[in-house]
Scaffold this active site. Structure first.
Site, PDB file in Angstrom:
ATOM      1  N   GLY A 119     -91.394 -25.770  17.462  1.00  0.00           N
ATOM      2  CA  GLY A 119     -89.939 -25.712  17.612  1.00  0.00           C
ATOM      3  C   GLY A 119     -89.454 -24.618  18.548  1.00  0.00           C
ATOM      4  O   GLY A 119     -88.251 -24.430  18.736  1.00  0.00           O
ATOM      5  N   GLY A 121     -89.976 -24.294  21.923  1.00  0.00           N
ATOM      6  CA  GLY A 121     -89.434 -24.793  23.189  1.00  0.00           C
ATOM      7  C   GLY A 121     -87.980 -25.217  23.020  1.00  0.00           C
ATOM      8  O   GLY A 121     -87.118 -24.925  23.844  1.00  0.00           O
ATOM      9  N   GLN A 147     -94.159 -36.207  31.652  1.00  0.00           N
ATOM     10  CA  GLN A 147     -94.681 -36.077  30.273  1.00  0.00           C
ATOM     11  C   GLN A 147     -93.755 -35.307  29.341  1.00  0.00           C
ATOM     12  O   GLN A 147     -94.039 -35.217  28.142  1.00  0.00           O
ATOM     13  CB  GLN A 147     -96.092 -35.454  30.282  1.00  0.00           C
ATOM     14  CG  GLN A 147     -96.160 -33.988  30.663  1.00  0.00           C
ATOM     15  CD  GLN A 147     -96.192 -33.739  32.177  1.00  0.00           C
ATOM     16  OE1 GLN A 147     -95.916 -34.635  32.958  1.00  0.00           O
ATOM     17  NE2 GLN A 147     -96.512 -32.521  32.572  1.00  0.00           N
ATOM     18  N   TYR A 152     -86.876 -33.248  26.656  1.00  0.00           N
ATOM     19  CA  TYR A 152     -85.515 -32.953  27.116  1.00  0.00           C
ATOM     20  C   TYR A 152     -84.502 -33.947  26.557  1.00  0.00           C
ATOM     21  O   TYR A 152     -83.363 -33.585  26.256  1.00  0.00           O
ATOM     22  CB  TYR A 152     -85.469 -32.930  28.651  1.00  0.00           C
ATOM     23  CG  TYR A 152     -86.222 -31.766  29.251  1.00  0.00           C
ATOM     24  CD1 TYR A 152     -85.881 -30.458  28.939  1.00  0.00           C
ATOM     25  CD2 TYR A 152     -87.288 -31.967  30.121  1.00  0.00           C
ATOM     26  CE1 TYR A 152     -86.574 -29.375  29.484  1.00  0.00           C
ATOM     27  CE2 TYR A 152     -87.986 -30.904  30.668  1.00  0.00           C
ATOM     28  CZ  TYR A 152     -87.620 -29.608  30.343  1.00  0.00           C
ATOM     29  OH  TYR A 152     -88.305 -28.549  30.880  1.00  0.00           O
TER      30      TYR A 152
HETATM   31  C1  LIG Z   1     -92.508 -28.777  27.134  1.00  0.00           C
HETATM   32  C2  LIG Z   1     -92.637 -27.534  26.244  1.00  0.00           C
HETATM   33  C3  LIG Z   1     -91.728 -26.427  26.777  1.00  0.00           C
HETATM   34  C4  LIG Z   1     -92.225 -27.914  24.820  1.00  0.00           C
HETATM   35  O1  LIG Z   1     -92.327 -26.748  24.029  1.00  0.00           O
HETATM   36  P1  LIG Z   1     -92.712 -26.834  22.471  1.00  0.00           P
HETATM   37  O2  LIG Z   1     -92.495 -25.486  21.899  1.00  0.00           O
HETATM   38  O3  LIG Z   1     -94.059 -27.431  22.316  1.00  0.00           O
HETATM   39  O4  LIG Z   1     -91.638 -27.874  21.952  1.00  0.00           O
HETATM   40  P2  LIG Z   1     -90.998 -27.927  20.487  1.00  0.00           P
HETATM   41  O5  LIG Z   1     -92.069 -27.640  19.482  1.00  0.00           O
HETATM   42  O6  LIG Z   1     -89.803 -27.060  20.449  1.00  0.00           O
HETATM   43  O7  LIG Z   1     -90.581 -29.447  20.391  1.00  0.00           O
HETATM   44  C5  LIG Z   1     -89.233 -29.845  20.207  1.00  0.00           C
HETATM   45  C6  LIG Z   1     -89.215 -31.337  20.052  1.00  0.00           C
HETATM   46  O8  LIG Z   1     -89.665 -31.950  21.273  1.00  0.00           O
HETATM   47  C7  LIG Z   1     -90.806 -32.755  21.012  1.00  0.00           C
HETATM   48  N1  LIG Z   1     -91.723 -32.554  22.128  1.00  0.00           N
HETATM   49  C8  LIG Z   1     -92.334 -31.431  22.507  1.00  0.00           C
HETATM   50  N2  LIG Z   1     -93.079 -31.638  23.607  1.00  0.00           N
HETATM   51  C9  LIG Z   1     -92.924 -32.939  23.915  1.00  0.00           C
HETATM   52  C10 LIG Z   1     -93.439 -33.754  24.943  1.00  0.00           C
HETATM   53  N3  LIG Z   1     -94.267 -33.295  25.891  1.00  0.00           N
HETATM   54  N4  LIG Z   1     -93.043 -35.054  24.981  1.00  0.00           N
HETATM   55  C11 LIG Z   1     -92.190 -35.532  24.045  1.00  0.00           C
HETATM   56  N5  LIG Z   1     -91.674 -34.802  23.036  1.00  0.00           N
HETATM   57  C12 LIG Z   1     -92.046 -33.518  22.977  1.00  0.00           C
HETATM   58  C13 LIG Z   1     -91.384 -32.261  19.708  1.00  0.00           C
HETATM   59  O9  LIG Z   1     -92.092 -33.263  19.040  1.00  0.00           O
HETATM   60  C14 LIG Z   1     -90.136 -31.852  18.960  1.00  0.00           C
HETATM   61  O10 LIG Z   1     -89.540 -32.992  18.401  1.00  0.00           O
HETATM   62  P3  LIG Z   1     -88.648 -32.875  17.045  1.00  0.00           P
HETATM   63  O11 LIG Z   1     -87.465 -31.992  17.367  1.00  0.00           O
HETATM   64  O12 LIG Z   1     -88.263 -34.302  16.773  1.00  0.00           O
HETATM   65  O13 LIG Z   1     -89.540 -32.279  16.012  1.00  0.00           O
HETATM   66  C15 LIG Z   1     -94.117 -27.056  26.188  1.00  0.00           C
HETATM   67  O14 LIG Z   1     -94.924 -28.122  25.747  1.00  0.00           O
HETATM   68  C16 LIG Z   1     -94.648 -26.531  27.496  1.00  0.00           C
HETATM   69  O15 LIG Z   1     -94.470 -25.359  27.832  1.00  0.00           O
HETATM   70  N6  LIG Z   1     -95.341 -27.400  28.238  1.00  0.00           N
HETATM   71  C17 LIG Z   1     -96.008 -26.978  29.479  1.00  0.00           C
HETATM   72  C18 LIG Z   1     -95.025 -26.635  30.566  1.00  0.00           C
HETATM   73  C19 LIG Z   1     -94.110 -27.790  30.889  1.00  0.00           C
HETATM   74  O16 LIG Z   1     -94.546 -28.924  31.040  1.00  0.00           O
HETATM   75  N7  LIG Z   1     -92.808 -27.462  31.025  1.00  0.00           N
HETATM   76  C20 LIG Z   1     -91.802 -28.419  31.390  1.00  0.00           C
HETATM   77  C21 LIG Z   1     -91.729 -28.565  32.875  1.00  0.00           C
HETATM   78  S1  LIG Z   1     -90.471 -29.763  33.357  1.00  0.00           S
END
Ligand SMILES: CC(C)(COP(=O)(O)OP(=O)(O)OC[C@H]1O[C@@H](n2cnc3c(N)ncnc32)[C@H](O)[C@@H]1OP(=O)(O)O)[C@@H](O)C(=O)NCCC(=O)NCCS
Length: 172
Positions: A119, A121, A147, A152
């Site tokens: 949670g 992100g 991905q 978002y």
């Molecule tokens: C994308 C990112 C910031 C998400 O951060 P996170 O801390 O894992 O996300 P959260 O745990 O806050 O997830 C919030 C919600 O989004 C969903 N979610 C997280 N990553 C997801 C993904 N890649 N695809 C779809 N849903 C996703 C979670 O299941 C959660 O859903 P919920 O609210 O229904 O429980 C993280 O995975 C990351 O840093 N990825 C690598 C860098 C990146 O790709 N950044 C984005 C560039 S555009």
């Protein structure tokens, strides 16, 4: 998940500096067994810490002097830290550029893999959006890697609203 949520519930919504002063109430009483997450809008981020965070998610390295310039010229920088006793670790980052009136674009959203799926992100993005809204910015955009579109979407972002397409120009 509940653990992190309970921390956010008690946190001050206003981001504060991670150092040197401890002016964020939730720091009080932290110990090595009682980690806390906090947010900061301080731009004085150690660029090597940031590079390490970006390396951890497999992003290509960028020249640090350009990263420094991008941070300096961003409208908003929000970093996310874990505090464990006296130790602070950069665990998340995001920034936004803006015309200071109508529009802002969010860049470089990242959470360290060790902290993903808890949670954080979502919490980071909510901090960014809240700060932008407090500056009366109403049009918030970003460029989502394929991905993470649903990540978002869950925060209220819409792909191609009213048929609007992101268009890009790159040098040859
Ligand atoms: C994308 C990112 C910031 C998400 O951060 P996170 O801390 O894992 O996300 P959260 O745990 O806050 O997830 C919030 C919600 O989004 C969903 N979610 C997280 N990553 C997801 C993904 N890649 N695809 C779809 N849903 C996703 C979670 O299941 C959660 O859903 P919920 O609210 O229904 O429980 C993280 O995975 C990351 O840093 N990825 C690598 C860098 C990146 O790709 N950044 C984005 C560039 S555009």
């Amino acid at each position: 998940m509940g653990f992190w949520k309970s921390l956010f519930a008690t946190s001050d919504a206003t981001p504060s500096k991670p150092a040197p002063t401890n002016d964020y109430p939730e720091f009080n009483g932290t110990s090595s067994t009682n980690p806390r997450i906090f947010f900061s809008t301080d731009r004085e981020i150690d660029l090597y810490d940031l590079e390490e965070l970006c390396d951890a998610v497999g992003w290509s390295r960028r020249p640090l002097r350009k990263v420094k310039k991008a941070i300096q010229h961003s409208f908003l920088v929000v970093s996310m830290w874990e505090q464990r006793g006296a130790q602070r670790r950069l665990v998340g980052f995001s920034r936004a550029t803006s015309d200071h009136a109508f529009n802002a674009t969010i860049w470089d959203v990242v959470v360290h893999p060790d902290y993903q799926g808890k949670g954080l992100g979502k919490a980071l993005m909510k901090q960014v959006i809240k700060k932008l809204r407090s500056e009366d910015i109403s049009n918030i955009t970003l460029f989502a890697d394929p991905q993470v579109i649903d990540f978002y979407r869950g925060l209220g972002f819409m792909p191609d609203p009213e048929g609007i397409k992101g268009m890009f120009w790159y040098p040859d």
